[in-house]
Design an enzyme around this catalytic site. Structure first.
Site, PDB file in Angstrom:
ATOM      1  CE  LYS A  44       2.214  -1.038 -12.536  1.00  0.00           C
ATOM      2  NZ  LYS A  44       1.078  -0.987 -13.473  1.00  0.00           N
ATOM      3  N   GLY A  75      -5.361   8.256   4.095  1.00  0.00           N
ATOM      4  CA  GLY A  75      -6.446   9.011   3.463  1.00  0.00           C
ATOM      5  C   GLY A  75      -5.973  10.410   3.148  1.00  0.00           C
ATOM      6  NE  ARG A 128      -3.516   0.085   2.596  1.00  0.00           N
ATOM      7  CZ  ARG A 128      -4.715   0.134   2.039  1.00  0.00           C
ATOM      8  NH1 ARG A 128      -5.204  -0.937   1.446  1.00  0.00           N
ATOM      9  NH2 ARG A 128      -5.435   1.230   2.075  1.00  0.00           N
ATOM     10  CE  LYS A 154      -3.765  -2.133 -20.111  1.00  0.00           C
ATOM     11  NZ  LYS A 154      -3.393  -0.784 -19.886  1.00  0.00           N
ATOM     12  CD  GLU A 186      -0.520  -4.116 -21.038  1.00  0.00           C
ATOM     13  OE1 GLU A 186       0.671  -4.030 -20.749  1.00  0.00           O
ATOM     14  OE2 GLU A 186      -1.351  -3.252 -20.750  1.00  0.00           O
TER      15      GLU A 186
HETATM   16  C1  F6R Z   1       0.403  -0.746 -20.034  1.00  0.00           C
HETATM   17  C2  F6R Z   1       1.494  -0.286 -19.195  1.00  0.00           C
HETATM   18  C3  F6R Z   1       2.621   0.442 -19.819  1.00  0.00           C
HETATM   19  C4  F6R Z   1       2.909   1.734 -19.039  1.00  0.00           C
HETATM   20  C5  F6R Z   1       4.145   2.437 -19.607  1.00  0.00           C
HETATM   21  C6  F6R Z   1       4.396   3.771 -18.931  1.00  0.00           C
HETATM   22  O1  F6R Z   1      -0.548  -1.441 -19.324  1.00  0.00           O
HETATM   23  O2  F6R Z   1       1.484  -0.495 -18.021  1.00  0.00           O
HETATM   24  O3  F6R Z   1       2.361   0.724 -21.148  1.00  0.00           O
HETATM   25  O4  F6R Z   1       1.781   2.548 -19.136  1.00  0.00           O
HETATM   26  O5  F6R Z   1       5.260   1.618 -19.436  1.00  0.00           O
HETATM   27  O6  F6R Z   1       4.581   3.642 -17.560  1.00  0.00           O
HETATM   28  P1  F6R Z   1       4.592   4.909 -16.618  1.00  0.00           P
HETATM   29  O7  F6R Z   1       3.210   5.485 -16.621  1.00  0.00           O
HETATM   30  O8  F6R Z   1       5.008   4.380 -15.283  1.00  0.00           O
HETATM   31  O9  F6R Z   1       5.587   5.869 -17.189  1.00  0.00           O
END
Ligand code: F6R
Length: 609
Positions: A604, A102, A28, A485, A488
């Site tokens: 991620k 919060g 979290r 979506k 991937e």
């Molecule tokens: C798609 C996804 C990626 C991110 C991209 C940018 O589901 O997760 O395309 O959106 O790697 O990531 P950020 O927003 O962390 O720069």
């Protein structure tokens, strides 16, 4: 999103247990950690910035004495992730300690009032007003018990909270309260526990008592009393046995993080509506002054930028360039100047391509603005001004709540800029602001009423080798996001286009049974979109449409449809219309026996160019 934990034990020390339990809440937030215990009429406190293990190595979180304590693991929203902003926070005299998850929306007003009454603040957090407000309430009402003072103080808080309070004034109690942030109690023969989430105490006990919104709890070693805040009514509640495995518990009983994060969008969207006006004002002022504005991002965040370019244009008459960060330097590097403004959008705030665009723009003296979920990330450090999307950690690799949260913030920015520029009428402005407030409930309704239908659509089309996603105007951004979506998570090659563009090439792929998904809000392009659907239908495509309720014209020509509540302004439509597409990708992945949380070859956070 932060994690809180507390306990009152009959036997044993509280701090090692709090430490262990906070680790289970680290999903979290992990910007800082802190624990405070009560021992012999004294508060013992340790806190610091950084992940729990790192802080523990430095300060040893386990050697605080006492059987009562509370702790916190932080996801920064107000105030940088520094030691000074770490919870627990104290009152002036160091007698009252508070942990909080919060956002206190009216904290600035409360802080001014308290400062005018002699209170001194040490942090930049919204939370710090709470111990001071309790202290001030006790000062004005010396006859009050600690519980009375907390009860009185929280009635003045606006926003969301799950909070826990301990004090040397009544060293045998923990007082907690909940409004819109999660709070559960655990109980066993050795004591009582409070936590943001069941996994935190599941290894200790599987008996849980749910605390509802608007409730207040007094915990002592003898038991717990729950009261409704609105009328002080006593709420009787017996513990429930939780039969989740620890792994299920972290996902709140959902099989995957992705579905958990899709379902929590109503609450993350509510959080985005609590952004401080001050930041919206500042960023919109910079956008207003810029000669040219580049919206720079990757993946899902880029799709949010693409949608935002329609918002800024339609609401504030501001032309912007949405640019893939990986292309920014090549495409625009030479044309960026001191008069340019770059709004970099990145959930993680660490995406290499986005940061390298920022570096390129900085070298040319452009103004850098940031929108990110991670306060303290590189993007927040290199931005002149940044704004947090406030949606809490996203664990599923596929960005879901990121897209809707970013859009909600960008829509608020576009509205703010529109107001500044006087571009739309007050009535229109009021209507859009009202509708934006309704979006979390609309998303909740979509998930509740349409998820099963989407699941059936996924089953029906699980044979598909390819998919088209088409939309016009701002919905083309929704189409791109839906297609990403599905690709991937379910590994289904899918192609997104603005619907009008499809007949300039892609239509040659269509053969009988080819699924084409149309995003169809009832906006200015509705009639033309019907023609685009007919073009596909005439060539044998199977039409799946995301429509407004009672849109009979499109219902009649669709093989399958998903319905979205009526009356959503076009400019806000990507937020609710993307939800069925997220669900479609999720259920398609399940149909194909894939784990949607861990798609192959993806990370991620992409920290390489
Ligand atoms: C798609 C996804 C990626 C991110 C991209 C940018 O589901 O997760 O395309 O959106 O790697 O990531 P950020 O927003 O962390 O720069």
């Amino acid at each position: 999103m932060c994690g809180i934990f507390g306990c009152i034990l009959k036997e044993g020390a509280a701090s090692p247990l709090i430490h262990e339990s906070l680790k289970k809440l680290e999903y979290r937030g992990y910007d800082s950690v802190g624990i405070v215990t009560l021992n012999n009429g004294e508060l013992q406190l340790k806190k610091d910035q950084g992940k729990i293990d790192d802080v523990h190595r430095l300060v040893n979180l386990d050697d605080l004495e006492g059987k009562i304590g509370i702790g916190h693991t932080r996801w920064a929203t107000h105030g940088a992730p520094l030691k000074i902003n770490s919870h627990p926070h104290l009152d002036c005299e160091g007698k009252i300690a508070v942990v909080h998850n919060g956002i206190i929306e009216n904290y600035s007003e409360l802080k001014i009032e308290l400062e005018n009454n002699g209170h001194t603040f040490v942090s930049k957090t919204d939370t710090e007003v709470i111990p001071h407000l309790i202290e001030y309430t006790l000062f004005k009402n010396p006859q009050y018990s600690l519980a009375d003072a907390v009860f009185e103080a929280i009635k003045r808080l606006e926003g969301s909270y799950a909070l826990a309070v301990i004090s040397i004034l009544e060293p045998d109690k923990i007082i907690c309260a909940r409004n819109e942030s999660p709070l559960v109690l655990g109980v066993n023969e050795n004591g009582y526990y409070l936590a943001s989430d069941i996994p935190a105490f599941l290894p200790i006990t599987n008996q849980a008592i749910i605390v509802n919104d608007g409730e207040f709890v007094i915990i002592s070693s003898k038991g717990c009393e729950i009261k409704r805040i609105s009328d002080s009514a006593i709420m009787k509640r017996t513990p429930k046995i939780i039969d989740w495995t620890p792994e299920m518990a972290v996902k709140k009983g959902y099989p995957h993080f992705m579905i958990k994060e899709i379902i929590e969008q109503p609450s993350t969207l509510r959080n985005t509506l609590r952004i401080q006006d001050h930041y919206l004002d500042l960023i919109s002022t910079f956008l207003d002054r810029a000669k040219d504005v580049f919206l720079v991002a990757c993946g899902t965040s880029y799709h949010a930028c693409l949608a935002a370019s329609y918002m800024f244009s339609k609401l504030a008459f501001l032309p912007t360039y949405p640019v893939y960060a990986s292309e920014f330097t090549e495409q625009h590097g030479k044309s960026v100047s001191i008069d340019s403004t770059i709004l970099a959008v990145s959930q993680s705030g660490e995406t290499a391509d986005t940061l390298s665009s920022v570096t390129c723009a900085q070298q040319r003296a452009a103004t850098i603005l940031g929108l990110t979920n991670v306060i303290g990330s590189t993007l927040t450090r290199v931005s002149r001004v940044y704004i947090g999307q406030q949606s809490g950690p996203e664990i599923g690799v596929a960005a879901t709540k990121t897209f809707t949260s970013e859009l909600s913030v960008l829509a608020q920015l576009a509205l703010r800029l529109s107001k500044k520029r006087g571009k739309i009428s007050q009535d229109e402005m009021d209507n859009l602001s009202e509708k934006l407030e309704e979006i979390p409930n609309i998303v909740e309704q979509i998930i509740r009423t349409q998820a099963e239908k989407v699941k059936q659509i996924a089953k029906k089309y699980s044979y598909a080798k390819t998919f088209f996603f088409l939309g016009r105007g701002i919905s083309s951004a929704t189409a791109y996001e839906g297609s990403l979506k599905l690709m991937e998570i379910a590994y289904i090659p899918s192609i997104a286009f603005p619907a009008g563009e499809s007949k300039h090439g892609p239509i040659s792929l269509i053969e009988p049974g080819f699924p084409v998904l149309f995003i169809c809000p009832k906006d200015g392009s509705h009639k033309t979109l019907i023609s685009n659907i007919m073009e596909m239908k005439a060539r044998g495509a199977s039409i799946i449409s995301i429509i407004e309720e009672e849109d009979d014209a499109i219902k009649k020509i669709s093989d399958d449809y998903v319905e979205i509540p009526k009356g959503i302004p076009e400019i806000l439509s990507p937020i609710p219309f993307v939800v069925p597409l997220q669900l479609l990708a999720y259920y398609m992945a399940l149909e194909k026996g894939l784990n949607p949380d861990t798609p192959r070859n993806l990370a991620k956070c992409v920290t390489v160019k």
